[in-house]
Design a protein around this motif. Structure first.
Motif, PDB file in Angstrom:
ATOM      1  N   ASN A   1      -2.857  -1.034   6.703  1.00  0.00           N
ATOM      2  CA  ASN A   1      -3.745  -1.506   7.829  1.00  0.00           C
ATOM      3  C   ASN A   1      -4.747  -2.369   6.835  1.00  0.00           C
ATOM      4  OD1 ASN A   1      -5.300  -1.838   9.974  1.00  0.00           O
ATOM      5  ND2 ASN A   1      -6.221   0.171  10.103  1.00  0.00           N
ATOM      6  N   VAL A   2      -4.180  -3.731   6.808  1.00  0.00           N
ATOM      7  CA  VAL A   2      -5.123  -4.924   6.113  1.00  0.00           C
ATOM      8  C   VAL A   2      -6.006  -5.325   7.126  1.00  0.00           C
ATOM      9  CG1 VAL A   2      -3.389  -5.414   4.602  1.00  0.00           C
ATOM     10  CG2 VAL A   2      -3.369  -6.586   6.613  1.00  0.00           C
ATOM     11  N   ALA A   3      -5.943  -5.007   8.372  1.00  0.00           N
ATOM     12  CA  ALA A   3      -7.086  -5.462   9.110  1.00  0.00           C
ATOM     13  C   ALA A   3      -8.501  -4.707   9.055  1.00  0.00           C
ATOM     14  CB  ALA A   3      -6.539  -5.285  10.561  1.00  0.00           C
ATOM     15  N   GLN A   4      -8.508  -3.759   8.340  1.00  0.00           N
ATOM     16  CA  GLN A   4      -9.568  -2.771   8.193  1.00  0.00           C
ATOM     17  C   GLN A   4     -10.467  -3.850   7.066  1.00  0.00           C
ATOM     18  OE1 GLN A   4      -8.499   0.683   6.063  1.00  0.00           O
ATOM     19  NE2 GLN A   4      -7.934   1.658   7.799  1.00  0.00           N
ATOM     20  N   LEU A   5      -9.734  -4.844   6.435  1.00  0.00           N
ATOM     21  CA  LEU A   5     -10.689  -5.668   5.622  1.00  0.00           C
ATOM     22  C   LEU A   5     -11.496  -6.558   6.301  1.00  0.00           C
ATOM     23  CD1 LEU A   5      -7.999  -6.552   2.654  1.00  0.00           C
ATOM     24  CD2 LEU A   5      -9.994  -4.716   2.536  1.00  0.00           C
ATOM     25  N   LEU A   6     -11.268  -6.977   7.498  1.00  0.00           N
ATOM     26  CA  LEU A   6     -12.213  -7.534   8.403  1.00  0.00           C
ATOM     27  C   LEU A   6     -13.428  -7.070   8.542  1.00  0.00           C
ATOM     28  CD1 LEU A   6      -9.634  -8.555  11.256  1.00  0.00           C
ATOM     29  CD2 LEU A   6     -10.554 -10.404   9.167  1.00  0.00           C
ATOM     30  N   PHE A   7     -13.590  -5.736   8.413  1.00  0.00           N
ATOM     31  CA  PHE A   7     -14.876  -5.035   8.653  1.00  0.00           C
ATOM     32  C   PHE A   7     -15.851  -4.590   7.270  1.00  0.00           C
ATOM     33  CE2 PHE A   7     -12.070  -4.146  12.102  1.00  0.00           C
ATOM     34  CZ  PHE A   7     -12.639  -4.570  13.091  1.00  0.00           C
TER      35      PHE A   7
ATOM     36  N   LYS B   1       4.785  -1.973   6.804  1.00  0.00           N
ATOM     37  CA  LYS B   1       5.115  -2.779   5.362  1.00  0.00           C
ATOM     38  C   LYS B   1       3.986  -2.981   4.675  1.00  0.00           C
ATOM     39  CE  LYS B   1       7.573  -6.888   4.040  1.00  0.00           C
ATOM     40  NZ  LYS B   1       8.427  -8.216   4.277  1.00  0.00           N
ATOM     41  N   TYR B   2       2.792  -3.478   5.320  1.00  0.00           N
ATOM     42  CA  TYR B   2       1.592  -3.832   4.695  1.00  0.00           C
ATOM     43  C   TYR B   2       0.455  -2.796   4.703  1.00  0.00           C
ATOM     44  CZ  TYR B   2       4.272  -8.166   4.550  1.00  0.00           C
ATOM     45  OH  TYR B   2       4.928  -9.078   4.086  1.00  0.00           O
TER      46      TYR B   2
ATOM     47  N   TYR C   1       0.688  -5.663  -1.977  1.00  0.00           N
ATOM     48  CA  TYR C   1       0.564  -6.526  -0.846  1.00  0.00           C
ATOM     49  C   TYR C   1       0.937  -7.764  -1.182  1.00  0.00           C
ATOM     50  CZ  TYR C   1      -2.210  -2.769   1.335  1.00  0.00           C
ATOM     51  OH  TYR C   1      -2.846  -1.617   1.698  1.00  0.00           O
ATOM     52  N   TRP C   2       1.910  -8.327  -0.223  1.00  0.00           N
ATOM     53  CA  TRP C   2       2.354  -9.615  -0.688  1.00  0.00           C
ATOM     54  C   TRP C   2       1.968 -10.652   0.059  1.00  0.00           C
ATOM     55  CZ3 TRP C   2       5.050 -10.233  -5.068  1.00  0.00           C
ATOM     56  CH2 TRP C   2       5.509  -9.061  -5.774  1.00  0.00           C
ATOM     57  N   LYS C   3       1.983 -12.114  -0.040  1.00  0.00           N
ATOM     58  CA  LYS C   3       1.679 -13.046   1.038  1.00  0.00           C
ATOM     59  C   LYS C   3       2.616 -13.178   1.872  1.00  0.00           C
ATOM     60  CE  LYS C   3      -1.487 -15.949  -1.772  1.00  0.00           C
ATOM     61  NZ  LYS C   3      -1.677 -17.379  -2.308  1.00  0.00           N
TER      62      LYS C   3
ATOM     63  N   ASP D   1     -12.412   2.016   0.187  1.00  0.00           N
ATOM     64  CA  ASP D   1     -11.260   2.960  -0.320  1.00  0.00           C
ATOM     65  C   ASP D   1      -9.781   2.491   0.214  1.00  0.00           C
ATOM     66  OD1 ASP D   1     -10.328   5.235  -1.442  1.00  0.00           O
ATOM     67  OD2 ASP D   1     -10.595   6.754   0.178  1.00  0.00           O
ATOM     68  N   PHE D   2      -9.115   2.175  -0.802  1.00  0.00           N
ATOM     69  CA  PHE D   2      -7.765   1.881  -0.633  1.00  0.00           C
ATOM     70  C   PHE D   2      -7.041   3.076  -0.596  1.00  0.00           C
ATOM     71  CE2 PHE D   2      -9.252  -2.092  -2.126  1.00  0.00           C
ATOM     72  CZ  PHE D   2      -8.834  -2.752  -1.182  1.00  0.00           C
ATOM     73  N   LYS D   3      -6.076   3.629   0.598  1.00  0.00           N
ATOM     74  CA  LYS D   3      -5.531   4.807   0.528  1.00  0.00           C
ATOM     75  C   LYS D   3      -4.359   5.131  -0.234  1.00  0.00           C
ATOM     76  CE  LYS D   3      -8.500   6.618   3.891  1.00  0.00           C
ATOM     77  NZ  LYS D   3      -9.698   6.136   3.542  1.00  0.00           N
ATOM     78  N   ASP D   4      -3.679   4.028  -0.061  1.00  0.00           N
ATOM     79  CA  ASP D   4      -2.414   4.044  -0.937  1.00  0.00           C
ATOM     80  C   ASP D   4      -2.320   3.189  -2.184  1.00  0.00           C
ATOM     81  OD1 ASP D   4       0.394   4.223  -1.792  1.00  0.00           O
ATOM     82  OD2 ASP D   4       0.994   3.594   0.042  1.00  0.00           O
ATOM     83  N   LEU D   5      -2.835   3.658  -3.156  1.00  0.00           N
ATOM     84  CA  LEU D   5      -3.028   2.627  -4.416  1.00  0.00           C
ATOM     85  C   LEU D   5      -1.612   2.208  -4.939  1.00  0.00           C
ATOM     86  CD1 LEU D   5      -5.647   4.866  -6.354  1.00  0.00           C
ATOM     87  CD2 LEU D   5      -5.929   2.610  -4.764  1.00  0.00           C
ATOM     88  N   LEU D   6      -0.500   2.813  -4.569  1.00  0.00           N
ATOM     89  CA  LEU D   6       0.790   2.477  -4.796  1.00  0.00           C
ATOM     90  C   LEU D   6       1.381   1.156  -3.985  1.00  0.00           C
ATOM     91  CD1 LEU D   6       2.449   5.589  -6.121  1.00  0.00           C
ATOM     92  CD2 LEU D   6       1.157   3.996  -7.331  1.00  0.00           C
ATOM     93  N   ARG D   7       0.624   0.849  -2.957  1.00  0.00           N
ATOM     94  CA  ARG D   7       1.220  -0.009  -2.115  1.00  0.00           C
ATOM     95  C   ARG D   7       1.024  -1.433  -2.660  1.00  0.00           C
ATOM     96  NH1 ARG D   7       2.366  -0.219   3.728  1.00  0.00           N
ATOM     97  NH2 ARG D   7       2.307   2.111   3.538  1.00  0.00           N
TER      98      ARG D   7
END
Length: 68
Positions: free
Chosen positions: A9-15, A6-7, A66-68, A58-64
């Motif tokens: 791999n937002v966990a990549q933003l931690l790094f 659904k969202y 993300y919602w809270k 690099d955001f792989k899927d630019l069309l995705r």
């Protein structure tokens, strides 16, 4: 449905290594009421490409979306 499906791999933003000066400026100019950046009387909302440049990510899927 899996969280990752659904969202993404937002966990990549931690790094992502943040620039302290950039972070202080972003916090200073952020307006939580309007959810945008305010510079004097002008408001600004960065687009995905600008976030990608600021975060050096690099955001792989630019069309995705993300919602809270």
């Amino acid at each position: 449905m899996c969280f990752r499906d659904k969202y993404g791999n937002v966990a990549q933003l931690l790094f992502v290594k943040m620039n302290d000066t950039l972070l202080k400026a972003l916090v200073h100019f952020w307006d939580p009421t309007y959810r945008c950046f305010m510079f004097n009387e002008m408001d600004m909302v960065p687009i995905i490409e600008e976030y990608s440049t600021l975060l050096h990510h690099d955001f792989k899927d630019l069309l995705r979306i993300y919602w809270k």
